[in-house]
Write an enzyme that holds these catalytic residues in place. Structure first.
Site, PDB file in Angstrom:
ATOM      1  N   TYR A   1       1.126  -1.064   0.059  1.00 27.49           N
ATOM      2  CA  TYR A   1       0.100   0.073  -0.066  1.00 27.49           C
ATOM      3  C   TYR A   1       0.847   1.134  -0.092  1.00 27.49           C
ATOM      4  CZ  TYR A   1      -4.699  -2.161   0.871  1.00 27.49           C
ATOM      5  OH  TYR A   1      -5.915  -2.717   0.741  1.00 27.49           O
TER       6      TYR A   1
ATOM      7  N   LYS B   1       3.559 -15.201   1.932  1.00 22.75           N
ATOM      8  CA  LYS B   1       3.745 -15.962   0.604  1.00 22.75           C
ATOM      9  C   LYS B   1       5.139 -16.146   0.699  1.00 22.75           C
ATOM     10  CE  LYS B   1       1.843 -17.217  -2.584  1.00 22.75           C
ATOM     11  NZ  LYS B   1       1.283 -18.479  -3.063  1.00 22.75           N
TER      12      LYS B   1
ATOM     13  N   ASP C   1      -2.503 -18.039   0.504  1.00 24.89           N
ATOM     14  CA  ASP C   1      -3.584 -18.695  -0.236  1.00 24.89           C
ATOM     15  C   ASP C   1      -4.260 -19.856   0.394  1.00 24.89           C
ATOM     16  OD1 ASP C   1      -1.414 -19.902  -0.464  1.00 24.89           O
ATOM     17  OD2 ASP C   1      -1.545 -20.452  -2.726  1.00 24.89           O
TER      18      ASP C   1
ATOM     19  N   ASP D   1      -6.061  -7.143   4.339  1.00 30.92           N
ATOM     20  CA  ASP D   1      -7.367  -6.741   3.531  1.00 30.92           C
ATOM     21  C   ASP D   1      -8.024  -7.785   2.993  1.00 30.92           C
ATOM     22  OD1 ASP D   1      -8.998  -4.275   2.422  1.00 30.92           O
ATOM     23  OD2 ASP D   1      -8.207  -4.864   0.628  1.00 30.92           O
TER      24      ASP D   1
ATOM     25  N   ASP E   1     -12.114  -9.331   4.795  1.00 28.64           N
ATOM     26  CA  ASP E   1     -13.286  -9.379   4.037  1.00 28.64           C
ATOM     27  C   ASP E   1     -13.813 -10.573   3.954  1.00 28.64           C
ATOM     28  OD1 ASP E   1     -13.279  -6.724   3.440  1.00 28.64           O
ATOM     29  OD2 ASP E   1     -14.056  -6.993   1.532  1.00 28.64           O
TER      30      ASP E   1
HETATM   31  C1  IPM Z   1     -10.295  -1.589   4.369  1.00 20.70           C
HETATM   32  C2  IPM Z   1     -10.612  -1.063   2.921  1.00 20.70           C
HETATM   33  C3  IPM Z   1      -9.482   0.055   2.639  1.00 20.70           C
HETATM   34  C4  IPM Z   1      -8.190  -0.914   2.455  1.00 20.70           C
HETATM   35  C5  IPM Z   1      -9.699   0.692   1.225  1.00 20.70           C
HETATM   36  C6  IPM Z   1     -10.943   1.552   1.298  1.00 20.70           C
HETATM   37  C7  IPM Z   1      -8.407   1.575   0.936  1.00 20.70           C
HETATM   38  O1  IPM Z   1     -10.665  -1.922   2.010  1.00 20.70           O
HETATM   39  O2  IPM Z   1     -10.147  -0.769   5.284  1.00 20.70           O
HETATM   40  O3  IPM Z   1     -10.268  -2.797   4.272  1.00 20.70           O
HETATM   41  O4  IPM Z   1      -7.683  -1.316   1.535  1.00 20.70           O
HETATM   42  O5  IPM Z   1      -7.510  -0.852   3.435  1.00 20.70           O
HETATM   43 MG    MG Z   2     -10.949  -3.966   2.813  1.00 18.79          MG
END
Ligand code: IPM
Ligand code: MG
Length: 367
Positions: free
Chosen positions: A140, A191, A224, A248, A252
């Site tokens: 990032y 990885k 993975d 990240d 999710d």
């Molecule tokens: C998160 C989001 C952010 C990230 C985005 C909005 C930049 O997806 O906080 O998980 O990738 O960190």
């Molecule tokens: Mg995210």
């Protein structure tokens, strides 16, 4: 008196921030906590108002606050902007400038929601895992990060994955410490088979473990494979520590195990200075522009972020637990927002769900 900076941001951000403020209001009225809450701009709304997504004023106020709450940033309206002006830049800058390197993303499946997940109830029921995501480094932020023109008319884009020993050590330390007060197991995901940052990550975590945390059970897992195991048998995990990008993605994925991404809070913590724990608290769901302004958003991720703030920044463990228990109660009473709606349950909007939570807080705390 705690000074709180409230950054509502874009999309459903303002709606869930209202929920957070109501809950903070309840704690100040009923639990002797005093807050001064100030609003600030970040993301798309900041771009519209002051011409940039990351106003210095907001960043300075965030650094000075006792805790920062953030709703969400981003939306299709700003998709065409150059990278440096996109709402997400505001978010990345505030994380970096506040020094919040440790992003804690707990994925907890409330019993009442075990049928709401797309996974089988027996796979997710009782799930309680914690993803510790490195938040200030990796791909990032690594340099170079650019798009250049090639002589043949093509373009070439570069992001750079970088980690130093100390960056890996400090995030691993957070994971080990948290594991000690949970089920004492850390899975470190990288990885190492394809990336040198992964190799260094594995070596560094192994060394720190041997020297200071050999009482904690440590396993190494390829990122993975971790993604696959999270849907195959998520309850094998306690704490997962991983880098910025894998964190990240894996968070999710973990969110969906709990029924909805609208349920997952997060705390981004920096170094502790004396008694003070700098923290940025945000739901992980993002701005959800499709449902913004419609009173449809699930406020629970934001409200659980308030609980994390009570725990980590204000040292109010009992109050944090009260709030978490209250959420559990409201869900078991059958109240749902539309993202977690199930047959036979009572569907509520954002504001109504918040009120149900406030009522349940009063009921539970008077017992
Ligand atoms: C998160 C989001 C952010 C990230 C985005 C909005 C930049 O997806 O906080 O998980 O990738 O960190
Ligand atoms: Mg995210």
């Amino acid at each position: 008196m705690y000074n709180i900076l409230a950054i509502a941001g874009d999309g459903i951000g303002p709606e869930v921030m209202d929920a957070a403020k109501s809950v903070l209001g309840w704690f100040s009225q009923n639990r002797g906590l005093a807050f001064r809450i100030e609003d600030a701009l970040l993301g798309g709304v900041a771009f519209e108002t002051v011409g940039r997504p990351d106003p210095d004023e907001t960043i300075e106020k965030a650094k000075a606050a006792d805790a920062v709450f953030l709703g969400a940033v981003g939306g299709p309206k700003w998709d065409q902007l150059p990278f440096s002006q996109r709402p997400e830049r505001g978010l990345l800058r505030i994380r970096k400038d506040m020094g919040t390197f440790a992003n804690l993303r707990p994925a907890l499946c409330f019993d009442a929601l075990k049928d709401a997940s797309t996974l089988k109830p027996e796979i997710v029921s009782g799930l309680d895992i914690l993803i510790v995501r490195e938040l200030m480094g990796g791909v990032y932020f690594g340099e170079p990060k650019e798009i250049t023109d090639l002589p043949d008319g093509q373009k070439r884009a570069v992001d750079t994955q970088v980690y130093t020993t100390s960056e890996i050590e400090r995030i691993a330390r957070v994971a080990f410490e948290l594991a000690r007060v949970r089920r004492n197991a850390v899975a470190s995901a990288e990885k190492a088979n394809a990336m040198v940052t992964g190799t260094l990550w594995r070596q560094t975590v192994t060394k720190l473990h041997a020297s200071e945390y050999s009482d904690v059970k440590l396993s190494h897992i390829l990122a993975d494979s971790c993604a696959m195991q999270l849907v195959r048998n998520p309850k094998q995990f306690d704490v997962i520590v991983t880098d910025n990008l894998f964190g990240d993605v894996l968070s999710d994925e973990a969110a969906q195990l709990t029924g909805s991404i609208g349920m997952l809070p997060s705390a981004s913590l920096g170094a502790r200075t004396g008694k003070q724990q700098l923290g940025l608290y945000e739901p992980i769901h993002g701005s959800a522009p499709d449902i913004a302004g419609k009173n449809l958003a699930n406020p629970i991720a934001m409200i659980l972020s308030v609980a994390m703030c009570l725990r980590y920044s204000f040292g109010r463990q009992t109050d944090a637990e009260l709030l978490e228990k209250t959420i559990d109660r409201v869900l078991s009473e059958g109240y749902r927002t539309s993202d977690i709606m199930q047959p036979g349950m009572t569907k509520l909007g954002t504001a109504e769900m918040t009120n149900a939570i406030l009522r349940a807080l009063s009921a539970l705390s008077s017992k």
